[in-house]
Scaffold this motif. Structure first.
Motif, short mmCIF file in Angstrom:
data_model
loop_
_atom_site.label_atom_id
_atom_site.label_comp_id
_atom_site.label_asym_id
_atom_site.label_seq_id
_atom_site.Cartn_x
_atom_site.Cartn_y
_atom_site.Cartn_z
N ALA A 162 -66.91 -33.94 68.42
CA ALA A 162 -66.23 -33.70 67.15
C ALA A 162 -66.47 -32.28 66.66
O ALA A 162 -65.55 -31.62 66.15
CB ALA A 162 -66.71 -34.70 66.10
N THR A 193 -71.42 -33.41 59.96
CA THR A 193 -71.75 -33.80 61.33
C THR A 193 -73.07 -33.20 61.80
O THR A 193 -73.83 -33.85 62.53
CB THR A 193 -70.60 -33.38 62.28
OG1 THR A 193 -69.38 -34.01 61.85
CG2 THR A 193 -70.90 -33.80 63.71
N THR A 225 -61.86 -38.24 64.12
CA THR A 225 -61.98 -36.99 63.38
C THR A 225 -60.77 -36.74 62.50
O THR A 225 -60.89 -36.33 61.33
CB THR A 225 -62.15 -35.80 64.36
OG1 THR A 225 -63.30 -36.03 65.18
CG2 THR A 225 -62.33 -34.50 63.60
#
Length: 289
Positions: free
Chosen positions: A41, A186, A227
């Motif tokens: 991601a 993240t 995502t």
């Protein structure tokens, strides 16, 4: 309208995520999926932010936003997802999804207490109808084995983690790029998983999982879909209250019904169909106010 539409787009992202990441988990294990999808991601988001912002990493994030989004990542992407997968294994997807259905209510309470947001009567009615329909779809007569108290606890922690993650995301994403917002969330989650894997001495499992080409394909596709879904969720919160957004984003059990019928040839019961109709009516209320 834009916020509600983006929230439904996020729900579609959860549908794709559940399909591909579930397959990936069966191939390589949940810990491998959690870490590799977060790393992928970051790469995916880096390409996007380089294209539209000229920055690979969110180096322009303010200290305040960094704090809120880091907490959001730890609650939502580490604690929430970690216990979500553990709940799937111990108590099964039916009860897990049923407990996760209460996330929009939790988010609405937290948003009222922390952000001062409140819902109108029609919005509350729409939320209750939507969640009731989801519960009808998820809840079945036959259990999936012996009820597990620890599994129930795992699912509850996952629900609370996700709810807190949404609130802190809202607080940290104001006036900031949505893709960069997900990047900031993240990074601490990746660090947390690295620490966890190191403490468990499970790096050999990670390396073995990465060699599984089929599993990594599922992770890659699932990561891209997830995502885009998460980014839609963040963007939606800029145009609508988090209670409404989280309710609409929770409709993935409803949206997955036609996909299951068309692609997996699964039969849908009358109760599931009725639940889908009730949820659709609830969702419709958000678009007529």
């Amino acid at each position: 309208m834009l916020g509600e539409g983006l929230a439904l787009t996020a729900a579609l992202g959860w549908v794709g995520s559940s399909i591909f990441l579930e397959k990936a988990s069966k191939e390589v294990g949940t810990v491998v999926v959690n870490l590799t999808r977060l790393i992928l991601a970051m790469v995916f988001l880096g390409v996007i932010t380089w294209t539209n912002r000229g920055l690979v990493l969110p180096l322009d994030v303010s200290r305040e936003a960094l704090g809120f989004l880091s907490i959001s990542g730890l609650f939502g992407l580490f604690i929430g997802d970690f216990f979500l997968y553990k709940a799937y294994v111990t108590v099964g997807p039916r009860i897990t999804l049923l407990i996760m259905t209460f996330s929009p209510i939790t988010v609405s309470i937290l948003s009222f207490l922390i952000l001062g947001e409140s819902l109108g009567y029609i919005q509350i009615l729409g939320m209750l109808l939507t969640l009731f329909g989801i519960m009808m779809v998820v809840l079945k007569k036959k259990s999936e084995g012996t009820f597990s108290k620890i599994g129930f606890l795992y699912a509850t922690i996952a629900m609370l983690g996700e709810s807190c993650g949404i609130i802190f995301t809202k607080m940290g994403s104001v006036n900031y790029d949505s893709f960069a917002t997900i990047q900031v969330r993240t990074i601490p989650a990746i660090i947390a998983f690295i620490i966890y894997i190191s403490l468990k001495n499970s790096w050999e499992d990670i390396f073995e999982g990465v060699k599984n080409k089929k599993g990594m394909y599922y992770v890659l596709v699932g990561t891209i879909v997830t995502t885009l879904g998460v980014t839609s969720l963040v963007e939606a919160m800029k145009y609508s209250s988090v209670g409404v957004v989280s309710t609409l984003a929770a409709t993935s059990p409803i949206l997955i019904i036609p996909i299951s019928m068309l692609f997996f040839k699964e039969k849908v019961s009358l109760k599931e169909s009725l639940g889908a109709v009730i949820s659709f009516l609830g969702v419709s209320l958000f678009f007529i106010i």
